[in-house]
Design an enzyme around this catalytic site. Structure first.
Site, PDB file in Angstrom:
ATOM      1  N   ARG A  39     -10.120  19.502   9.345  1.00 37.68           N
ATOM      2  CA  ARG A  39      -9.171  20.197  10.300  1.00 37.68           C
ATOM      3  C   ARG A  39      -9.772  21.405  10.908  1.00 37.68           C
ATOM      4  O   ARG A  39     -10.195  22.367  10.121  1.00 37.68           O
ATOM      5  CB  ARG A  39      -7.762  20.020   9.914  1.00 37.68           C
ATOM      6  CG  ARG A  39      -7.297  18.697   9.399  1.00 37.68           C
ATOM      7  CD  ARG A  39      -5.656  18.455   8.961  1.00 37.68           C
ATOM      8  NE  ARG A  39      -5.342  17.295   8.528  1.00 37.68           N
ATOM      9  CZ  ARG A  39      -5.136  16.186   9.347  1.00 37.68           C
ATOM     10  NH1 ARG A  39      -5.145  16.520  10.602  1.00 37.68           N
ATOM     11  NH2 ARG A  39      -4.525  15.236   8.617  1.00 37.68           N
ATOM     12  N   ARG A  81       1.097  -1.207   0.001  1.00 36.33           N
ATOM     13  CA  ARG A  81      -0.017   0.069   0.178  1.00 36.33           C
ATOM     14  C   ARG A  81       0.600   1.186  -0.061  1.00 36.33           C
ATOM     15  O   ARG A  81       1.761   1.464   0.917  1.00 36.33           O
ATOM     16  CB  ARG A  81      -0.949  -0.017   1.183  1.00 36.33           C
ATOM     17  CG  ARG A  81      -1.730   1.484   1.516  1.00 36.33           C
ATOM     18  CD  ARG A  81      -2.660   1.177   2.800  1.00 36.33           C
ATOM     19  NE  ARG A  81      -3.135   2.324   3.043  1.00 36.33           N
ATOM     20  CZ  ARG A  81      -2.839   3.094   4.341  1.00 36.33           C
ATOM     21  NH1 ARG A  81      -1.925   2.507   4.974  1.00 36.33           N
ATOM     22  NH2 ARG A  81      -3.500   4.256   4.486  1.00 36.33           N
ATOM     23  N   THR A 104      -6.469  -1.415  10.062  1.00 30.25           N
ATOM     24  CA  THR A 104      -6.082  -0.503  10.934  1.00 30.25           C
ATOM     25  C   THR A 104      -5.884  -1.147  12.545  1.00 30.25           C
ATOM     26  O   THR A 104      -6.870  -1.915  12.929  1.00 30.25           O
ATOM     27  CB  THR A 104      -7.368   0.359  11.300  1.00 30.25           C
ATOM     28  OG1 THR A 104      -7.797   0.943  10.129  1.00 30.25           O
ATOM     29  CG2 THR A 104      -7.169   1.617  12.158  1.00 30.25           C
ATOM     30  N   LYS A 111     -12.860   2.431   0.718  1.00 29.93           N
ATOM     31  CA  LYS A 111     -12.755   2.283   2.222  1.00 29.93           C
ATOM     32  C   LYS A 111     -13.825   2.811   2.896  1.00 29.93           C
ATOM     33  O   LYS A 111     -14.541   4.005   2.479  1.00 29.93           O
ATOM     34  CB  LYS A 111     -11.401   3.168   2.423  1.00 29.93           C
ATOM     35  CG  LYS A 111     -10.220   2.636   1.953  1.00 29.93           C
ATOM     36  CD  LYS A 111      -9.230   3.957   1.965  1.00 29.93           C
ATOM     37  CE  LYS A 111      -8.827   4.111   3.698  1.00 29.93           C
ATOM     38  NZ  LYS A 111      -7.902   5.137   3.682  1.00 29.93           N
TER      39      LYS A 111
END
Length: 477
Positions: free
Chosen positions: A80, A39, A279, A221
């Site tokens: 953010r 990846r 993850t 994803k």
């Protein structure tokens, strides 16, 4: 066939490359240890960094003699907060805190939220999570360019920390301008899978498909609650899927994540789409040479659930022990796959073939192989579809996917139980040639045998007269 020393497992390993794994020796060691797909995380590094790693992976692939997949992971829209005058503030539970569009440095009462789309859709009662869910606020009032909130979970909030908004669908595309540049670069580089981040709706997948075309397989994803609400429609449009438990675990209650993981795997299996679990699988191995027992159990659970692949992130990209992380993950997978209960679970979880010819061929190949205790099913395939469908059946023997192209071979590297073989330049003009070629590949694969016959499937036209939708049994000489 490869010179790898890794235990040959059905469940594949995806290893992320990064600062700890960018040189030839390390990348080769990871492939030898059991990594099937690498990846490239486009949230970090330059195009030059990724091009250098790509060249190394292809060099290693040529040396080991087995296709290696490359997954280019797009960053997606990162939300953010702005900056603070002192770099950070402490938010106290129960205090009021405002988010606005002013670019002035923030303080204990406010900060810039440079995302008007969040302000446009937030409502009183909406929750905003910051810093991977460590802090939480609840919206109590909404203005044209501000949100007034009450701190629910306090703590230190510093410059540019991430924001998650789990309660609403945000009117933002899954591909930013940066992603579009990265996507064009990755496709020109020749990657095999494009990973699309922060998908919310089927339209996000359709947009990416238009850009990617047939140049790579598309992997979605799943990390937003809105994507789970549209799960089946999204999976119908993609080639593969990832259970991205990082952001998904922030936006969903932790107790829901295991159930969502199992639901995604079940549906992906039913649709014949490869599914990756990702993850924090061996998170402690970022700084430790061995995993925790809980992490080993997490990997085992994904294998028992029938995932096509499990993924290492920071463990292999930035950790101190990238080689050890791949080796122990490979050993955990292998040990589970030797277990009689795992084998029984795979058999019980097989799905009834769907009512079209290619699926019937795949189902019959598995049944015949199991009955004859065949050492392998050999799938002739141009783009990998036949091997993908046979893998859906989770046969008890390996699947050897013979293809004339490196592109198809590399895409099969992500698929459960499939070992791709590229017969580039070898002419197979009739069924007899196909059988001879299959026997030669099985012999070179050195996979061992408890039976004396192999099963050969060609579910789509392969340029061989009479091979369309063909199922053959061939004696091993």
């Amino acid at each position: 066939m490869p010179t790898s020393n890794a235990l040959i497992c059905r469940t594949k390993i995806v290893a992320t490359l990064g600062p700890a794994s960018s040189d030839y020796e390390t990348i080769r060691d990871l492939a030898v240890a059991g990594a099937d797909v690498f990846r490239f995380n486009f949230s970090h590094g330059t195009h030059e960094d990724h091009a250098a790693r790509h060249a190394i992976v292809r060099r290693v692939e040529a040396e080991l003699g087995e296709p290696i997949g490359i997954l280019a992971d797009m960053q997606g829209p990162k939300l953010r907060v702005g900056v603070f005058a002192d770099g950070k503030v402490t938010l106290k539970p129960g205090a009021s805190f405002r988010f606005d569009l002013s670019t002035a440095p923030g303080d204990e009462t406010r900060v810039c939220l440079p995302h008007p789309e969040i302000i446009a859709v937030a409502k009183p009662g909406s929750r905003l999570l910051m810093d991977d869910g460590k802090l939480a606020v609840v919206v109590k009032a909404v203005g044209p360019d501000w949100l007034e909130t009450t701190v629910d979970v306090g703590g230190v909030l510093s410059n540019h920390k991430g924001v998650n908004v789990p309660d609403v669908a945000l009117p933002i595309p899954a591909l930013t301008e940066k992603d579009r540049r990265d996507l064009a670069f990755a496709l020109d580089l020749g990657v095999d899978y494009i990973a699309l981040s922060f998908v919310q709706r089927p339209e996000d997948v359709s947009e990416a498909r238009t850009l990617v075309g047939e140049r790579a397989n598309l992997l979605v994803k799943l990390e937003k609650p809105q994507a789970i609400e549209n799960l089946e429609a999204i999976l119908e449009l993609t080639d593969a899927v990832m259970v991205a438990r990082g952001d998904l675990g922030v936006e969903l209650p932790p107790e829901n994540v295991p159930l969502v993981q199992k639901r995604i795997i079940r549906l992906a299996r039913r649709l014949g789409k490869p599914v990756v679990v990702a993850t924090q699988m061996l998170e402690s191995m970022i700084s430790s040479p061995t995993p925790t027992r809980a992490e080993a159990s997490d990997v085992a659970t994904a294998v028992f659930d029938g995932a096509d692949a499990v993924m290492l992130s920071a463990e292999s990209a930035a950790g101190q022990y990238p080689r050890e992380a791949v080796r122990i993950m490979n050993r955990i997978i292998w040990r589970i796959e030797q277990d009689a209960e795992w084998q029984s679970m795979m058999a019980r979880a097989r799905l009834a073939p769907e009512d079209y010819v290619a699926d019937a061929i795949a189902g019959a190949a598995q049944q015949v192989a199991d009955t004859l205790k065949a050492p392998a099913i050999v799938a002739y395939t141009h783009r990998g579809a036949t091997a993908f469908r046979i893998a859906r059946e989770r046969p008890s023997c390996p699947i050897l996917g013979i293809t004339p192209t490196h592109e198809a071979g590399r895409r099969m590297a992500l698929v459960w139980g499939v070992r791709a073989v590229v017969n580039e330049g070898k002419q197979v003009t009739n069924v007899e040639d196909m059988v001879d070629s299959a026997l030669d590949v099985v012999n070179r694969a050195r996979i061992g045998s408890s039976g004396n016959s192999i099963v050969i499937a060609a579910g789509v036209p392969f340029g061989v007269s009479g091979s369309t939708n063909t199922l053959r049994v061939a004696k091993i000489p």
